[in-house]
Write an enzyme that holds these catalytic residues in place. Structure first.
Site, PDB file in Angstrom:
ATOM      1  N   CYS A 117      12.750  10.688   7.570  1.00 40.87           N
ATOM      2  CA  CYS A 117      12.741  10.606   9.036  1.00 40.87           C
ATOM      3  C   CYS A 117      14.059  11.248   9.262  1.00 40.87           C
ATOM      4  O   CYS A 117      13.920  10.477  11.010  1.00 40.87           O
ATOM      5  CB  CYS A 117      12.467   8.683   8.529  1.00 40.87           C
ATOM      6  N   GLU A 164       9.682   0.836  10.474  1.00 42.31           N
ATOM      7  CA  GLU A 164      10.560   1.435  10.743  1.00 42.31           C
ATOM      8  C   GLU A 164      10.048   2.956  11.036  1.00 42.31           C
ATOM      9  O   GLU A 164       9.082   3.335  10.062  1.00 42.31           O
ATOM     10  CB  GLU A 164      11.481   2.126   8.682  1.00 42.31           C
ATOM     11  N   LYS A 184       0.800  -1.138   0.125  1.00 40.20           N
ATOM     12  CA  LYS A 184       0.198   0.170   0.751  1.00 40.20           C
ATOM     13  C   LYS A 184       1.001   1.190   0.097  1.00 40.20           C
ATOM     14  O   LYS A 184       1.409   1.421   1.100  1.00 40.20           O
ATOM     15  CB  LYS A 184      -0.946  -0.377   1.214  1.00 40.20           C
ATOM     16  N   GLU A 196       9.129  15.388  16.239  1.00 40.62           N
ATOM     17  CA  GLU A 196       9.326  15.131  15.175  1.00 40.62           C
ATOM     18  C   GLU A 196       8.787  16.385  14.350  1.00 40.62           C
ATOM     19  O   GLU A 196       7.526  16.099  13.935  1.00 40.62           O
ATOM     20  CB  GLU A 196       9.642  13.933  14.029  1.00 40.62           C
TER      21      GLU A 196
HETATM   22  P1  NAD Z   1       2.211   7.908   8.851  1.00 42.17           P
HETATM   23  O1  NAD Z   1       2.095   6.635   9.995  1.00 42.17           O
HETATM   24  O2  NAD Z   1       1.183   8.289   8.952  1.00 42.17           O
HETATM   25  O3  NAD Z   1       1.386   7.177   7.549  1.00 42.17           O
HETATM   26  C1  NAD Z   1       2.657   5.994   6.625  1.00 42.17           C
HETATM   27  C2  NAD Z   1       1.422   5.112   6.031  1.00 42.17           C
HETATM   28  O4  NAD Z   1       0.578   4.176   6.787  1.00 42.17           O
HETATM   29  C3  NAD Z   1       0.716   5.181   4.866  1.00 42.17           C
HETATM   30  O5  NAD Z   1       0.830   4.519   3.299  1.00 42.17           O
HETATM   31  C4  NAD Z   1      -0.416   5.370   5.903  1.00 42.17           C
HETATM   32  O6  NAD Z   1      -1.769   5.187   4.332  1.00 42.17           O
HETATM   33  C5  NAD Z   1      -0.045   4.126   6.504  1.00 42.17           C
HETATM   34  N1  NAD Z   1      -1.415   3.826   7.750  1.00 42.17           N
HETATM   35  C6  NAD Z   1      -1.843   5.614   8.805  1.00 42.17           C
HETATM   36  N2  NAD Z   1      -2.078   4.681   9.211  1.00 42.17           N
HETATM   37  C7  NAD Z   1      -2.495   3.229   9.591  1.00 42.17           C
HETATM   38  C8  NAD Z   1      -3.041   2.122   9.884  1.00 42.17           C
HETATM   39  N3  NAD Z   1      -3.836   2.390  11.606  1.00 42.17           N
HETATM   40  N4  NAD Z   1      -2.401   1.116   9.504  1.00 42.17           N
HETATM   41  C9  NAD Z   1      -2.334   1.024   8.577  1.00 42.17           C
HETATM   42  N5  NAD Z   1      -2.038   1.526   7.958  1.00 42.17           N
HETATM   43  C10 NAD Z   1      -1.767   2.641   8.605  1.00 42.17           C
HETATM   44  O7  NAD Z   1       2.987   8.680   8.079  1.00 42.17           O
HETATM   45  P2  NAD Z   1       3.413   9.867   6.600  1.00 42.17           P
HETATM   46  O8  NAD Z   1       2.756  10.360   7.102  1.00 42.17           O
HETATM   47  O9  NAD Z   1       3.013   9.400   5.286  1.00 42.17           O
HETATM   48  O10 NAD Z   1       5.737   9.356   6.609  1.00 42.17           O
HETATM   49  C11 NAD Z   1       5.557   9.947   7.792  1.00 42.17           C
HETATM   50  C12 NAD Z   1       6.209   9.104   8.646  1.00 42.17           C
HETATM   51  O11 NAD Z   1       7.013   7.896   8.382  1.00 42.17           O
HETATM   52  C13 NAD Z   1       7.246  10.433   9.288  1.00 42.17           C
HETATM   53  O12 NAD Z   1       6.666  10.292  10.994  1.00 42.17           O
HETATM   54  C14 NAD Z   1       8.763   9.866   9.479  1.00 42.17           C
HETATM   55  O13 NAD Z   1       9.701   9.758   9.950  1.00 42.17           O
HETATM   56  C15 NAD Z   1       8.059   8.201   8.971  1.00 42.17           C
HETATM   57  N6  NAD Z   1       9.516   7.437   8.392  1.00 42.17           N
HETATM   58  C16 NAD Z   1      10.525   7.078   8.722  1.00 42.17           C
HETATM   59  C17 NAD Z   1      11.022   6.677   7.765  1.00 42.17           C
HETATM   60  C18 NAD Z   1      12.397   5.448   8.297  1.00 42.17           C
HETATM   61  O14 NAD Z   1      12.900   4.307   7.566  1.00 42.17           O
HETATM   62  N7  NAD Z   1      12.687   4.666   9.534  1.00 42.17           N
HETATM   63  C19 NAD Z   1      11.337   6.525   6.544  1.00 42.17           C
HETATM   64  C20 NAD Z   1      10.436   7.648   5.975  1.00 42.17           C
HETATM   65  C21 NAD Z   1       9.484   8.192   6.900  1.00 42.17           C
END
Ligand code: NAD
Ligand code: MN
Length: 817
Positions: free
Chosen positions: A300, A266, A191, A397
């Site tokens: 991130c 992650e 997804k 963050e």
């Molecule tokens: P997010 O957690 O809101 O969403 C990430 C993904 O999860 C999206 O595809 C979203 O649709 C899905 N999602 C959201 N809620 C869900 C649920 N309850 N169940 C299943 N899936 C769900 O994060 P974001 O705003 O898209 O991305 C930013 C965040 O990601 C930041 O906190 C950043 O630090 C982190 N990030 C981490 C890494 C890493 O490798 N550690 C890399 C990139 C981003």
């Protein structure tokens, strides 16, 4: 403007990349379908969503809104595909991965433009960084598919993997997920993030182009609440791999608890960027630009906390402000632009909210004098000084182009400030003194440490977090283990193993669960069958073992220990919350154990084996007394335990890291570091062996432990106090709290100063440990109630235990003047 003016200002002219081919590609296909079984299908809901171009705020494409019915279809397609893909030879999988890499390169410009349009990030970054790294990831993992049989013997794919990715590096995160999954023989339902699905859909086309077998990769676009949650809860999914925010990661940890799904997370970060006063400040300035204004700070591992040595702080801040004044923000497709747009209006508001909060908290804000474009979602590079470490902007963050600066005086202060966060994704260290930099790097709690560089990535070097930045690694050999499991697990969890202590007369423990591959314990010792022990009841009440001392339980209560005939054979202290807290504190205080030499740890493990051997008979009798197993059987458990201590004494100075050679001038040191404090709960089978099998690998790798021994047969563990005391084991390295297993393990799993939790007990207890561990996102290793043959050298010892005892830190050391 005439030529003279241009000479005066040295302004860059616009150098726009044409969006036309990408826009045409979209027009010909939209509304986009879902990609299931290598075909485009309409979403069950019949509904579509707009994907926005963040630099204009206008709709760019219509994507399908999948729901749980589509998730069912995709998961069963992936399940069917797994039947053959999971058995496809590594070489064949390698060819597919190689083909993917080639096709990524063939379509690189289209992918770069699409990514830039859909996400708002600059074309310079998508063209020079995102897409080349995507191709590199598939090439690198083609190699692991080829080598899997030779390099990961005894492992098999996990099955169907659900993968959920964020919007900040849409195609790169897809590559980090799909490449290792396919290389190891899994099939995938992925997804993409709601705002950025287009490159994943182009990727789906590439799957068709190369003729990947249907169902191996399935892509479902849509809302988190519809697709993401259904994927996480789907019983047909064997593993969830997630990248995103810590909050969602925590909810996924809770939702999957007890399900037996493998999980890698992650998550977010608040990474320190540490500048010592001897650093090359001009390089530092460019480093900061890369650390926090790269991808508009939506990274991130962004270096979002600038920690500067006090005496150079003012000079650096002035240089930074001058540089910020020159950053160019605007149309992401302009090749002369440094910063593009923020991904969505919601994200922009969140940045604005946190920035206002920073101002309210009294920090000093600085932004360049120029104005951002008003169309689209732009936010200027922002620097906060005068920030105090406990404020929101120093801790939370922000995920935008906002840097907070703080000062320190000494290296020790820098380390303390750097680690003053619940996260642990990355850190960057700047100094011309390599001795200082290499001294500081191991002290930072972060999965990646960049010395005199920042935001460096390569497929060869695993990426992932410590602490609340999640667990698991992506990239490197270590990343492969997220997508495999030991082949024996399946065999044993289907078979039913009789509990060895359930029957007083038969040596059921030795009876193989899976058709004869285990050594019967009796075989190891040449014993006659006629030994019939008669023992007077022993009245000895062992206390807790905390900080190297035997201490009374806080509760003042004891509980009885019974033999199989239900006769009381002793008492142990009934531990409570306070005992656990004291034990965790003692384990923390013993962290110097990790800093000692591996040679020293090996010596102490050998010494423990030696001291156990001296008392072999006593320990065998104790096992017999608690379990009713025959003497020979018990004696052989002691023998295997001694051998196990030897194994980990051997491993202590041999389970080493690696030196990676990514494509740069320099090296990456992949260090296997201990996790910290590990809480462990022992199984009831094999009271001595089950206990040492957990403690020995953990302490061999430099962890300190709090152990809850077998509840039914705790006396073998408590008898070890004297072994520890006579083996020079430093106080606090091993702490033991006896009592109600599931009550105590709950307290341990909830404790924020425990870094990992191992649990070998019931299915229900496993679930509760996974649930409770979500608080600080500690790593867990539980058995879901499945048996493990502790006597067997494949199941009972070895690399799996060592891997669970360590986490890899990659230290990037570029060189050259
Ligand atoms: P997010 O957690 O809101 O969403 C990430 C993904 O999860 C999206 O595809 C979203 O649709 C899905 N999602 C959201 N809620 C869900 C649920 N309850 N169940 C299943 N899936 C769900 O994060 P974001 O705003 O898209 O991305 C930013 C965040 O990601 C930041 O906190 C950043 O630090 C982190 N990030 C981490 C890494 C890493 O490798 N550690 C890399 C990139 C981003
Ligand atoms: Mn978009």
């Amino acid at each position: 403007m005439n030529v003279m003016d241009i000479f005066e200002t040295m302004e860059y002219g616009p150098a726009p990349e044409a969006p036309t081919p990408a826009l045409e590609w979209i027009q010909e296909r939209q509304p986009f379908g879902l990609f299931i079984n290598n075909r485009w299908v309409k979403p069950a809901s019949g509904q579509y969503l707009d994907s926005i171009n963040p630099s204009t705020g206008k709709p760019l494409a219509q994507i399908a809104a999948a729901n749980s019915a589509d998730v069912d279809t995709a998961v069963s397609a992936a399940r069917t595909a797994f039947e053959s893909w999971g058995k496809t030879p590594g070489h064949v999988r390698a060819r597919y991965l190689y083909a993917i890499a080639r096709h990524i390169q063939k379509h690189s410009r289209l992918l770069a433009v699409l990514e830039s349009l859909d996400n708002g990030k600059s074309i310079r970054e998508t063209r020079d960084l995102d897409i080349p790294l995507v191709a590199r990831h598939f090439y690198y993992h083609a190699g692991w598919a080829q080598l899997m049989a030779a390099e990961l013997p005894g492992y098999e794919p996990v099955g169907v993997v659900g993968q959920i990715i964020p919007w900040n590096f849409p195609l790169l995160m897809l590559a980090w997920k799909i490449a290792p999954a396919l290389a190891m023989g899994n099939t995938v339902v992925l997804k993409p993030a709601r705002y950025t699905s287009l490159t994943a859909l182009k990727f789906a086309e590439i799957m068709q182009e190369i003729g990947l077998p249907a169902g191996v990769v399935n892509i479902l676009t849509g809302e988190a609440s519809q697709v993401g949650e259904a994927l996480v809860r789907h019983p047909g999914v064997n593993k969830i791999a997630f990248t995103g925010s810590t909050d969602v990661g925590r909810s996924i940890r809770r939702a999957t608890a007890g399900s037996g799904k493998k999980l890698s997370l992650e998550l977010g970060g608040k990474s320190p960027f540490i500048v010592f006063d001897d650093a090359d400040l001009d390089s530092v300035v460019e480093g900061v630009v890369d650390a926090i204004w790269f991808n508009q700070g939506q990274v991130c591992c962004a270096g979002s906390r600038l920690l500067v040595q006090e005496d150079i702080a003012e000079r650096l801040v002035n240089k930074l402000r001058a540089r910020m004044e020159k950053l160019r923000i605007g149309d992401p497709l302009d090749k002369a632009v440094d910063m593009g747009a923020i991904v969505s209006p919601g994200q922009l508001q969140e940045i604005q909210r946190l920035v206002s909060q920073g101002v309210e908290e009294g920090a000093e804000i600085w932004q360049p004098s120029w104005a951002c474009p008003t169309e689209g979602y732009f936010f200027p590079p922002t620097l906060f000084t005068n920030v105090s470490p406990a404020t929101t902007i120093a801790q939370v963050e922000i995920f935008g182009p906002v840097l907070v600066a703080m000062t320190f005086r000494t290296p020790a202060e820098a380390v303390a400030l750097a680690n003053n966060t619940r996260y642990g994704l990355a850190a960057s260290v700047w100094s011309e003194n390599i001795n200082l930099a290499l001294d500081v790097a191991p002290k930072l709690k972060a999965g990646s440490v960049w010395i005199n560089c920042t935001n460096m990535f390569d497929a060869s070097s695993g990426f992932g977090g410590y602490r609340e930045s999640g667990f698991g690694r992506e990239g490197g050999k270590e990343g492969l283990y997220e997508y495999v499991r030991p082949a024996w697990e399946k065999v044993v969890s289907i078979a039913t193993t009789a509990s060895p202590s359930s029957n007083g007369s038969s040596p059921s423990a030795g009876e193989p669960a899976n058709g004869g591959q285990f050594t019967a314990p009796g075989e190891m010792i040449d014993s006659s069958n006629g030994f019939t022990p008669t023992f007077p009841p022993i009245d000895r009440t062992p206390k807790m073992f905390i900080k190297g001392k035997q201490v009374r339980p806080d509760s003042g209560y004891s509980q009885d220990v019974y033999d199989p005939e239900q006769r009381v054979i002793g008492q142990v202290g009934e531990g409570n919350r306070k005992d656990i807290r004291n034990a965790v504190e003692a384990a923390h205080a013993a962290s110097g154990w990790a800093a000692g030499t591996t040679h020293n740890r090996a010596q102490i493990l050998y010494y423990m084996a030696e001291n156990l051997a001296v008392r072999e008979d006593e320990f065998a009798r104790r096992i017999l007394q608690q379990t009713g197993r025959p003497y020979a059987d018990a004696a052989s458990e002691v023998q295997v335990t001694i051998s196990r201590l030897f194994s980990y004494a051997a491993w202590a100075d041999k389970y080493e890291g690696a030196v990676h050679r990514p494509p740069l001038r320099g090296v990456v040191l992949a260090m296997k570091e201990p996790i910290g404090v590990i809480g462990m709960v022992c199984s009831d089978e094999y009271p001595l062996l089950g206990f040492i099998s957990l403690v020995a690998p953990a302490i061999a790798m430099g962890n300190t432990v709090v152990v809850i021994p077998s509840q039914r047969s705790p006396l073998s563990a408590t008898d070890c106090y004297q072994v520890f005391e006579t083996s020079d084991l430093p106080a606090g390295v091993v702490n033991i709290v006896t009592g109600q297993r599931d009550t105590l393990s709950q307290v341990l799993a909830e404790h924020d100063d425990v870094d990992a939790m191992w649990y070998f007990g019931s299915a229900d207890g496993s679930k509760r440990v996974e649930l409770a561990s979500a608080g600080n996102m500690k790593r867990t290793w539980v058995n879901y109630g499945h048996p493990r043959n502790w006597l067997d050298s494949v199941q009972g010892e070895g690399e799996e235990f060592l891997r669970e005892s360590t986490q890899v830190k990659n230290i990037w050391v570029p060189y050259g003047e």
